[in-house]
Structure formats: structure tokens, C-alpha cells
Design a protein around this motif. Structure first.
Motif, PDB file in Angstrom:
ATOM      1  N   PHE A   1      26.943   7.901   3.825  1.00 40.32           N
ATOM      2  CA  PHE A   1      27.403   6.534   3.592  1.00 40.32           C
ATOM      3  C   PHE A   1      27.578   6.315   2.094  1.00 40.32           C
ATOM      4  CE2 PHE A   1      24.692   6.183   7.516  1.00 40.32           C
ATOM      5  CZ  PHE A   1      25.761   6.200   8.391  1.00 40.32           C
ATOM      6  N   ARG A   2      28.822   6.272   1.630  1.00 41.20           N
ATOM      7  CA  ARG A   2      29.071   6.099   0.204  1.00 41.20           C
ATOM      8  C   ARG A   2      28.616   4.715  -0.261  1.00 41.20           C
ATOM      9  NH1 ARG A   2      35.275   6.789   0.246  1.00 41.20           N
ATOM     10  NH2 ARG A   2      34.836   5.718   2.213  1.00 41.20           N
ATOM     11  N   PRO A   3      27.808   4.650  -1.322  1.00 40.12           N
ATOM     12  CA  PRO A   3      27.397   3.347  -1.840  1.00 40.12           C
ATOM     13  C   PRO A   3      28.615   2.500  -2.226  1.00 40.12           C
ATOM     14  CG  PRO A   3      26.038   5.081  -2.794  1.00 40.12           C
ATOM     15  CD  PRO A   3      27.143   5.760  -2.024  1.00 40.12           C
TER      16      PRO A   3
ATOM     17  N   HIS B   1      30.765   1.224  -0.387  1.00 44.13           N
ATOM     18  CA  HIS B   1      31.858   1.332   0.582  1.00 44.13           C
ATOM     19  C   HIS B   1      31.454   0.743   1.924  1.00 44.13           C
ATOM     20  CE1 HIS B   1      35.116   3.593  -1.305  1.00 44.13           C
ATOM     21  NE2 HIS B   1      34.197   4.206  -2.022  1.00 44.13           N
ATOM     22  N   ALA B   2      32.448   0.624   2.803  1.00 43.47           N
ATOM     23  CA  ALA B   2      32.218   0.056   4.134  1.00 43.47           C
ATOM     24  C   ALA B   2      31.684   1.082   5.126  1.00 43.47           C
ATOM     25  CB  ALA B   2      33.523  -0.531   4.666  1.00 43.47           C
TER      26      ALA B   2
ATOM     27  N   TYR C   1      28.885   2.544   6.037  1.00 43.93           N
ATOM     28  CA  TYR C   1      27.723   2.286   6.882  1.00 43.93           C
ATOM     29  C   TYR C   1      28.015   1.173   7.896  1.00 43.93           C
ATOM     30  CZ  TYR C   1      23.009   0.828   8.259  1.00 43.93           C
ATOM     31  OH  TYR C   1      21.897   0.457   8.972  1.00 43.93           O
ATOM     32  N   GLY C   2      28.650   0.116   7.433  1.00 46.98           N
ATOM     33  CA  GLY C   2      29.017  -0.985   8.319  1.00 46.98           C
ATOM     34  C   GLY C   2      29.931  -0.513   9.450  1.00 46.98           C
ATOM     35  N   PHE C   3      30.959   0.271   9.083  1.00 42.82           N
ATOM     36  CA  PHE C   3      31.862   0.826  10.093  1.00 42.82           C
ATOM     37  C   PHE C   3      31.093   1.651  11.123  1.00 42.82           C
ATOM     38  CE2 PHE C   3      36.568   0.952   9.947  1.00 42.82           C
ATOM     39  CZ  PHE C   3      36.773  -0.022   8.997  1.00 42.82           C
ATOM     40  N   TYR C   4      30.212   2.464  10.631  1.00 44.26           N
ATOM     41  CA  TYR C   4      29.468   3.353  11.520  1.00 44.26           C
ATOM     42  C   TYR C   4      28.633   2.536  12.507  1.00 44.26           C
ATOM     43  CZ  TYR C   4      26.579   7.276  13.003  1.00 44.26           C
ATOM     44  OH  TYR C   4      25.942   8.237  13.739  1.00 44.26           O
ATOM     45  N   GLU C   5      27.993   1.506  12.014  1.00 47.81           N
ATOM     46  CA  GLU C   5      27.177   0.666  12.894  1.00 47.81           C
ATOM     47  C   GLU C   5      28.035  -0.160  13.841  1.00 47.81           C
ATOM     48  OE1 GLU C   5      23.745   0.329  13.310  1.00 47.81           O
ATOM     49  OE2 GLU C   5      23.754   2.226  12.225  1.00 47.81           O
ATOM     50  N   LYS C   6      29.177  -0.585  13.347  1.00 42.83           N
ATOM     51  CA  LYS C   6      30.053  -1.416  14.170  1.00 42.83           C
ATOM     52  C   LYS C   6      30.679  -0.610  15.307  1.00 42.83           C
ATOM     53  CE  LYS C   6      34.277  -4.285  13.744  1.00 42.83           C
ATOM     54  NZ  LYS C   6      33.856  -5.513  14.415  1.00 42.83           N
TER      55      LYS C   6
ATOM     56  N   ARG D   1      33.196   6.869  12.694  1.00 41.63           N
ATOM     57  CA  ARG D   1      34.217   6.352  11.798  1.00 41.63           C
ATOM     58  C   ARG D   1      35.148   7.468  11.345  1.00 41.63           C
ATOM     59  NH1 ARG D   1      32.727   7.429   6.333  1.00 41.63           N
ATOM     60  NH2 ARG D   1      30.768   8.550   6.388  1.00 41.63           N
TER      61      ARG D   1
ATOM     62  N   VAL E   1      22.219   7.865   2.080  1.00 41.40           N
ATOM     63  CA  VAL E   1      21.703   8.343   3.361  1.00 41.40           C
ATOM     64  C   VAL E   1      22.892   8.855   4.172  1.00 41.40           C
ATOM     65  CG1 VAL E   1      20.516   7.615   5.497  1.00 41.40           C
ATOM     66  CG2 VAL E   1      19.802   6.666   3.291  1.00 41.40           C
ATOM     67  N   ASN E   2      22.679   9.852   5.019  1.00 43.08           N
ATOM     68  CA  ASN E   2      23.786  10.309   5.863  1.00 43.08           C
ATOM     69  C   ASN E   2      23.589   9.872   7.321  1.00 43.08           C
ATOM     70  OD1 ASN E   2      21.950  12.073   7.011  1.00 43.08           O
ATOM     71  ND2 ASN E   2      22.663  13.862   5.851  1.00 43.08           N
TER      72      ASN E   2
END
Lengths: 365, 365, 365, 365
Positions: free
Chosen positions: A102-104, A106-107, A109-114, A118, A309-310
């Protein structure tokens, strides 16, 4: 959730990812009879094209627009205008550990959770390339606005701490930072060179001035003209703040200074003696220039080592290499212009049904 | 143009004017089964009620809410919730030359040009009383959010130049300015007394913190969570600017400082080490507190003499007497909270259909 | 899901349940400047009022409309028009085993599965009383349409097997079945008396003729004028079918008979020699009378014994007593008219932005 | 007016004209994680492809779909799915006097009045080719529905006066008329050959059965499940009528016969003993098969001489030669299926937010 559309009377829907086959936009509800050709749109797209200076990504993108529908014999038909730009450069490459980290800033992490997974190639849908569709649609709306006497003009107001202090006509279009002040632009370039040297990135502020909008455009409640402009601007990636007129400075002012008095010009037309309001009062245009600003954060992709974090839930350090703008502000100027043009155009069309006398005149003619 | 609705899955529609029969809201799409009574809503309405201190208008408004539909046996039914507040105080009075003059800083002139005439009684639809419907709807959404572990908390961040510098729990609800810093509140009161003495008005900044929103809420493009919050906030009368997270300060920052690194907490949950983003990245929540700010301009109604023009196209001077808040910030705090609650609630419901596996689990259970 | 709104430029939102406090509608986007008073709306509401003959329920409902907002000095203001009718008759009563049983032919079971519980008092939101809001909104739209030369006129075409075979002007408004054929009405009354005697109910067909709509109204794809009319009509409870022009008969016709030839009238205006199309071709009005029909099923509430299941999952027999129309067709006539008026009015306003030359003329005047 | 979109949670937007560069659709709001490849869509498109028998136009159209966005590594991403089909056959030809004459039974005149001019090549946007986008989107929605146990199956119920009287499994997919009754199909082919011989065209009725939809799907008021299905079906060109369940026959029935009694099946599940309702009561699914029908008018393009008017306002006779289906019913079957799949899919997703307990379970898990 279907959140890729914007506008009411004119509704645009963008589609496409950074490294997919193509990106584009469908403009629905656009009126029939506007002369329109590729070139009208290409001029706008060229302004957001990368690789125009060392301050923008060197990625080579042709970004040639194709009009797929909605234009017949050189004029819009009233049916959906479909515009497409092919991605030339979507060859797969090795994204290394960035693909699943998850690039700091960037979206990711949000995309991944949504969505549960991704498209890691260049940010997929959250890439700045999504704005191609907006710019294409904005070009079409801006052309219609011009026939109504409305001009939309955006420029870089500041980069980092460096702010323009004069307005030189024509300068915006020749300097690589879209700043209408050659001296500020020089300082800003020096600042950006230092950023590049330090593996850093910068942000800035874009201002947009819209002239020629008559009083009475907009709506009193949720679709206030400035509320829609605010949504339009914050919907551009990297925008973290918006101001109308005096903006946050108004919060420190007092009533008698912040209010704009009305008066009559030499022709008896109602004008304001000042423009603290930025051309909008109570959500409705007041006949003055409309002035909005958007704060752009520093490009999150930097080659400095960053902790993150990955997807496997492990901490790690990453460095983001590749083609990234050290500052997106100059290329975002035309995106701001496009979003303002779409918003204003939509509101002006909506106004045509605001009064029974307008309707009666239209139908009883 | 139909601009009195907000939201997608949950859609609210407000109606009513300052001096009409009543004001209200219809909440459509609200889920069935939430316990709801008048008191849940009244608590919120009381927070925006005038007459609570010398810094807010002395107008006596009962503002008792009536639930007209959508609740059966104490629970929401899933059908439209209609809420109404009667205007107690709409007796006609002599508005003098204000009735047909365009008050500086007000929507009067825009309304007149838009609709051809206007309800001059207290601003009609552009009055702050329109927010009654928003606050009522916000109370309902906030109650649902609480059951999901989400809290929405707004407060006065600054009035004029006076800014809070500490956060005292509970203080917001006892001081008349809704400032969570008793020292700043004292200074602000002195400043406002000076304003009143000078026939002046003041503005300020409201901040809202939303806790408990999981990562993955929002949308990548036009309906970005912050874009909808920006629309929501700027749609409140008198708001001239909006910030998310670091806002305009981000524009002056650099990448490595503005990016928030991801890490794992002791339970292995992904968290961020800082929160410059204000809890939203690329339009989608990142699991951190969501932080937004709205800049409120000084109340335009002041008793100082102001120059303007009337509907007959004549210049004149006017003085606006009557019941006006010298600052609307404290009463707008609950309006900001309401709009944030509605926006977040709507986005959280929308997320439930984002993934095929969610849908399969729902239907195949 | 927020499904209580209809329309685009003009958007109506209805609210309220059969036995709640009140029912109503908010009309948003309605243009400013139309003279409007209670009486304009009351006339329409009176046409759907129960208790007007033995063929309609004897329930005593005052159904007095109250204009709560959107009208100032006798004219619409352009802001939301809120209309409300108080329920006079919502005293609780003993519903016996009907309260928790699923009445055959009713929405009870679907509601229960959808929302987890339901308002069993008179059907709650699924009651025919929901149409009060539609009729009130329809009255307002019909008044605007009249100023544009458009008339919307619906009537009972058939009840059971008895169909009108002539059209007597004025007869619709004097006979209790809203049939414009006094002979057919007599036969239909005899048929209904037999139904009442047998504890039965009947259905029928309503036809609506809309005159004065110019050619060019509607949209080519999903919002075809007839597609929106179809949604409008099927959204009325009890409607199980819709036809435009020749409807299902067209499916048996052949091309040369079903096509309407164009010709010129004596003034050189384009007209059609026949009207199999029902005034709409390809979703767009063709200048001819618009003709639609709706099939209404027999009232599901009958006092005959019926087998069903209750919420506890037990089979049982129920009898539904109380105030029920043996046929809802006559009272639904004004509902059909209202929905057609809203649909046509909305489409006519939308048309005003269809062409660049319209827009230029509007703004450059 | 922006009328090229359909759906709420899932929103499709079609674009393209008969003889333009391409046609397509953007599917927005579609959930992430559904496996999807070209072939899934191509199968549906092939069913509407022309040239499959002498009863459909011989126009050679490749109609190969291209997935331009929204799919990554073989699965939908949750972002807009853009699908495109290139027109292979848009060479200009001489339209003769048809180019500027209003073809009887076509949308030509309405388009001309609406937009001021029109794309005369093959009907432009009003061509049946517009349905390519619908069918492509329908294929995607049908695939999702299958994973939820829902099947959508349409077939030709009648052509002219010839109606199916049995249901032979598999027959629909092998006979050229999509009739599930080989005997009726034979008669219908004879009838169509006679039509062709006489330069005539025919119409018919399509029925669609949707199985597996649980009770509780739909909405009580304007977005009733059958109201949306009615809009969906009438929005298909050439549809002049729609029925749900018993449809117009219900209007002649009586309460006790038309009501479906509820009972329990052997597993204790609530079922109905009959299905006059067609699976929908009060706008909400009742758990039974959903049954709808659409009446299709005879193809308006016939080679017989017809009288009409041209754009210059002159009367004339025209003959329409070229590639035209003598009956569009067989090719429209898959379009009906597609529109039903989109409507049902959208409604099922919407239902997931109907109850507070659903929401709490989702978020508190």
C-alpha cells in the motif's frame, strides 16, 4: 455504487484505468447543433499531456482522442458523445513489491478494502489518467460556454510557498508551470529542481476565474453553484481544499468588509463594488467573476524510502521509481478548468426552466 | 431545477422557507428497524435553536419536530420519514425598503434574477432556517451511525482570529460558542462583544471529526467521499471554503512529510502513523479519523449602513435591523455535524454492494 | 433504496402511510411564477376522495390539502412546494388476525420480507392513500400544462367486460364510474352491484388522452416518453398492464396498416392521417394526441373467505371486512391523469435545453 | 436531457448510432470480483446478430465486443466496465429521398423536431443497433444473477395471430423465431413468408420468465419492480404494451379468482397456489416466477409505397428498400432478457440496504 457520473442536465460518465485498453467519457444530454471536431478536444488534452517539461512525467502518451458517437456532419446530434483515448503504453512490467504494497499517500489501501483486490498497474482507476475523460468533456462544455460569452481560465496560483504576485497575460500558456507570473515561475522552477534533487515532490494551489456568467445561475440548497464546484474540484485526485472568493480569509473578516456593496454601472447594470464573494452568494451567481481555488497536495509517489504494509499484512520499506511528476499542479490546471466548465455549463442549462414565463415564451412562440 | 435533494441510497429532500407555514425534510431510502422518537431529533434541533446566548439571534422559535411518517411502533419502517417543524413566528411585518432592496452579502439579487421575484421575508428559502431539515435528517443518520460505531463530532475551531489551542472534553457542550477550549472561548466572546458594539459581525471555522469509519468507504471518481463532504459543507449557507486533513497547508508541504506511512498496530490491524490525509485517500476512507473543516463568512446582516440597489434599479443605503446572529458559527456546528452524518451514512450503505462476495454471502445465506 | 421520487427537471417525492399522521408530497424543481392556491389542488383531490358512491369505500376522509411551502403571494417561488393532507381517521382499531396474516393479492408478504416487519394498518405505505401526494402534484403540473395548451384527460374505458362504445362529453364527470358513456356506465353499475352481492370485486381499464403536446418531446433511449409513462402508470398500485396507442393489438397488425402516414393539414402543418402510434414514435412525441391505457386488477380486499399464511408461518383462512372499494377504477382515473401530467410536464421542460440554438437564443437575448 | 442511463446501484449508459464509428455501454456500479471475459458477452450479442435467417436482416455485422475497462486479471474491478462494438458497415450510401423524408412509423419526425436535424443514416440513435449496449450490459448482469440462483429466460410468445400453445425445452434456441413450440414456429414461418411476399412486416409478443428471485425485492412506490420493468421494456424500440402476470386479462377478472392464495410447501416455505400476479405484488417480488410480456409492433420499414412529408414540408411517396427484418421479435428476445436482467440485478443489490439488521450484521461482523 455508481459514482462515475457528474452533472444533471448534461451528465458525463468517465471510464478507464491507467493501464487498461483505453480511457474515455460519455457526455449525455449535450444539446444538438454545436460544431465539434477532434481538434477542439485535442487542444485541451494536449495541455494535460505528460512529458512537456522536466517537471512532468516523461511517460510518452499519445493521448489522441477519437469521437465515437454523437457528432454527425460536424455537429453534435443531441445524443451521447462518446470520446475515447487509447492507452499506448500499457505493456506489463514488473511492479516488484509495489504491486502488493500500500503506497503511502495513495488510494491503494482504500481500494483494497473497498473492492477486495485492486488493479495495481499505475493506480488503475485512481490514476491521474482518469482525468482524460474529464478534460475531453470539459473541452466540449467550454466550447458551448464560449458561444454564450462565458470563459473559464485556470492557472497555477502557487507552488509550495511561491505565490504569483502579478498577472501577465499570455504567460500561463508559455511557462511550464502554467503560472501567469514569469518571476514566480522562475522561483518555483528552482524550488522544484531542489525537490527533484531531494527525491521529493511538491504541491500548490490552482485558481480558476470564470467570466461572463450572468446573475441567477445555481440553486439555493444542496446544488448551490459553489457546492457543485466544490464537489467538482475535490473529486480531482490530490485536491485537499477548496475556496470560493475570499475563502478561509473570509472567516477572519468582519461583515462590513466582507459584504460586497451593489451599485449601478454607467449603463445601469447592477454590479458589485468588490468581489469578496467570488461571484456566488447563497449558491447563486451574482453576475461577478466566479473565483475558486483548489489546494493540491504533493505528489505521493516519491523515490525516497517509505515505510508501509503489504496485502499480506507485513511491514516493509518501499521506494517508488518510474515516471512521476514532481508536482502535478501544472497538468491539473486544465483539469480544474474542465471541471468548472462542466459544472457551469450544466447549471446554465438548468436555469432555462426556472420560470414559468421562460417556459411560456418558449412554447407559445 | 430540482436541487433540494442530497444523497443516493439515503436521499434527503428539504423544503420550507424562513417565514412560511413550516419547514421539513423527507428522508427516503432509510433502512427499516431503527428505534426512533421525537426526542432523538429534538436534541439536535435544540442545538441549532436561536436565542441560546447573546451571540445568537433572540428570535423565539419553538422548533418542535413532528414525525409525520416512516415510523411505526417506535421503529423506522423503511418508507419515507417525513419530519416537520412549524414556523411559530411568521407574522407579517413591515420590511420597509429592505423588502425590495438587494442586501449586500445575501442571495437576494441572485434569487431575483433566477426566479424573477423572491420571498423577501427573512430570506425565504435562502434563510438559515432551511437547515432545520438538514439537522433533523442528520440526527436520524447519526443515530444509525452510532449503532455502527461511528461518531460525528463538530466544534468551533476559530472565531475571527481566535483559534482553539487545546481540546477540553465536554467544554463544547457548555460554552455558548461550541469551542472545546474555555480560554479561547473567553477571548472569542470578548471579540464578539466588540463586534456587536461596532454593529459588526464575525466569521470562523468549524472542524468535524468522524471516528469509527472503516477503510474502504467512498468512491474513486466524482463521488469521492471528500468530494461529497465538500459539496455537503459548501451547500451550507455562508461556507466559503473546505479542507480535508491538512487542507491548504498540504499545498505547501512536501511528499515525504505529507504522506502518511502505514504500519501495524499491536493487534495486526493496518493503521497510519500520521493523519495528514484527514482519513481519506483518493476519495476512499483509509480507516483513520476523518477530519474536515468549513470556513464560515461573517453574518451578512449588519445594522451598519450599506450601499446597494433595489429592484427598481435605484441605488440606496440600507440598515438591517432585527434579530441576527453576530456570528453563525456556534449554531452552524450542528449543521456541519448533520451534513457529515448524512454523507457518511449514505456512503457506508453504498459500500455494501461493492463486491460480488458480499452479494453472494447476503443471498446465499 | 430511495424509490419515492419521480421525475428529473421536476422531481416529486411522496411520503406517508394509510394510517399515519399525514401524507404528502414535495415538488422540487417546479418553475417560479405560476399562480397557485389550495383550490387548484383540492379539485383534483376531491376526485379521488372516497365515499362518493356505493362503489367506492365509505371511509370518511376530509383530505384537505395544506400548502406548506413554495408559494408566496399566490405564486410558486421556484423552491420546493410541500403539500400535506392530514389523516383524520387513523384511530387504532382491532385488525384481528389480519394484522399478522398475508392478505392474498396484497403487498403484505413482500413488505414483510423486504423490511422485516410492516405497518399492518390499512396497508401502510402500500395503501391507495399514497396516491394523495401524486394527485396533489399532478394538479400543479396540470395547471402549468394548461398554460402551454396541453390537456390531460383520463376516463374509465371498461369495467370487467363492459367497455364504453361512445364518448359523451361531460358524462365522465357526472357518472360515479367516470365512464364517458352513460349506457355502458349503467351496465357497469349493474355488474358491480352483482359483485358486491357476491362479496366480489372487479377491475377495469383506464384510458388517458393528452392533447396539445408538440412533436419533439421525449428522449430516444431509456427515458422514452412512453417508457416514462409506462413506469408512471405501472407505479400505481393494482396496474398490471399498459398500452400506448394500439398497444397489444399492434402486435397482430401488419406494417402498412400499423404505420401512420404523414401529411400536411390545410395550414401546412405536418399531421398524421391515423394514430396507431398513440402520439409517440421511437420514444418521442409525434404531435398527435398521446393515448395510453392502464389495466387495473380487481380490488384484492374481498370479504369472501381466503386461504393464506401468517407471520408465524401458519396456514389459516381470513375474511377482510371494512371499507373497501369493490372497484378502484373510478377513483384511479385522476391518479392516472396526475401521473401523466407529471411525466409530460417534466419532459416538456427537459426539451428546452435540447438544442444549442435554443440556448443561444435564451442567453443572448 | 440526459436519458441514456438506466439503473440506480448499477447504472448503464449506452451510446452510439447505427452508422457511427462504434456503439457501446458503460456499466457503472457493478460489483468487484465477477469473472468476466469477452465470450460471456459475445454469446448474448450473437443472439441479436442479424443475418441468422431469412426472417432477419441480411446486414453483415461482425458485432465483436471489446472490453475496454473494468476487468483486471479476468475479474470485474468494481470500476466502470466499458464495452464497445465497432460498426463494420458504416460506408456512406445514397439514401435518396429517404434521407430527408419522415418515414412512417419511425422516430424521424420526432427527432427532427426535437434536435433540429437528425442523423438519417439507418435511424442514427433510434436504430435497433442501439440495443447492442443493452444486450452487452444484460449479459454481465445475467452472469451475476446466475451466481445468485436467478435465471432470466425470454421467448417469442406469438407472431401476428400465431401463439405458442406448448413449451418445448430447448426449442427456443434452435428455431429461427425463438419460439419454444415447433408447431407454432412452423405456422409463424409460413405467415412471415407471406408477409415478405406482400412487402409487409409483422409484430408479436415476447414473454420473459424470471425464476429464483426471492420475495422482498422491489420498492413500494415509483420504483416498483414492475414499474421499472415496464420502463425497461417500453424503452425498447417498437414495444407498444407491457403486461405483468395476467396483465389486461386481470382487468376482466374478479377478486377471488385473481388473488393468489398463500400456502406452505412441504418444507414450510411460503408459496402461492396460483400466479396471477406474475410474481410481483404492490411492486415487490412475492417469491414466485416473475412473468412479463412486451407487445412488439410490425417493423415500420416496408418496401410498400407509403405517403409522407419531407423536411422541406412537401408531401411525397416513398419506398424503403434495403436490409430490414420482416419481424424484429426473434432478435428482440435477447434484448428483453437483457433489460430484465439489468432491472432485477439492480433491484436485488438495492435490497441489501433495506434493513438496519442487515447493515449491522455487515459492519459488526
Amino acid at each position: 455504487m455508481s459514482g462515475s457520473s457528474f452533472g444533471n442536465t448534461i451528465k458525463i460518465t468517465t471510464w478507464g484505468e491507467s493501464h487498461g485498453e483505453a480511457l474515455g467519457v460519455v457526455i449525455d444530454g449535450f444539446p444538438a447543433g454545436l460544431p465539434l471536431c477532434d481538434e477542439d478536444i485535442q487542444i485541451y488534452l494536449n495541455r494535460r499531456k505528460p512529458g512537456q517539461s522536466k517537471f512532468t512525467t516523461a511517460r510518452s502518451e499519445g493521448d489522441k482522442v477519437e469521437i465515437l458517437s454523437g457528432v454527425f456532419e460536424g455537429k453534435t446530434t443531441g445524443t451521447p458523445i462518446s470520446l475515447m483515448v487509447r492507452n499506448m503504453d500499457q505493456h506489463s512490467k514488473d511492479y516488484g513489491n509495489i504491486a502488493h504494497s500500500f503506497r503511502p499517500g495513495h488510494a491503494d489501501y482504500g481500494f483494497y478494502e473497498k473492492f477486495g483486490f485492486r488493479d495495481y498497474r499505475g493506480g488503475g482507476r485512481s490514476s491521474g489518467r482518469e482525468t482524460i475523460g474529464r478534460v475531453a468533456a470539459g473541452a466540449v462544455c467550454a466550447k458551448l460556454l464560449k458561444t454564450l460569452g462565458v470563459e473559464v481560465f485556470a492557472y497555477t496560483k502557487s507552488i509550495g510557498d511561491i505565490k504569483i504576485s502579478k498577472f501577465e497575460l499570455g504567460e500561463r500558456d508559455i511557462n511550464p508551470l502554467a503560472m501567469p507570473d514569469s518571476d514566480a515561475a522562475k522561483l518555483a522552477q528552482e524550488y522544484l529542481e531542489a525537490c527533484i534533487h531531494d527525491s521529493e515532490s511538491a504541491g500548490g494551489v490552482i485558481e480558476c476565474v470564470i467570466t461572463g456568467v450572468p446573475a441567477g445561475i445555481g440553486d439555493p440548497v444542496f446544488d448551490k453553484l459553489d457546492a457543485k464546484l466544490a464537489q467538482a474540484l475535490v473529486s480531482i485526485g490530490a485536491v485537499k481544499g477548496v475556496e470560493i472568493g475570499d475563502g478561509f480569509a473570509a472567516a477572519k473578516s468582519i461583515g462590513s468588509l466582507n459584504n460586497d456593496c451593489f451599485e449601478l454601472d454607467e449603463k445601469g447594470k447592477i454590479i458589485k463594488s468588490t468581489n469578496h464573494s467570488g461571484g456566488i452568494l447563497g449558491g447563486i451567481s451574482d453576475g461577478d467573476d466566479i473565483i475558486v481555488r483548489a489546494a493540491i497536495k504533493p505528489t505521493p509517489s516519491i523515490s525516497k524510502k517509505q515505510h508501509t504494509v503489504n496485502e499480506q499484512g507485513e511491514e516493509l520499506d518501499i521506494e517508488i521509481h518510474g515516471r512521476h511528476d514532481p508536482v502535478v499542479v501544472p497538468r491539473a490546471v486544465v483539469v480544474v478548468e474542465a471541471m468548472c466548465a462542466i459544472t457551469i455549463c450544466d447549471a446554465m442549462l438548468s436555469h432555462m426552466t426556472d420560470r414559468v414565463d421562460y417556459i411560456k415564451e418558449f412554447y407559445n412562440n
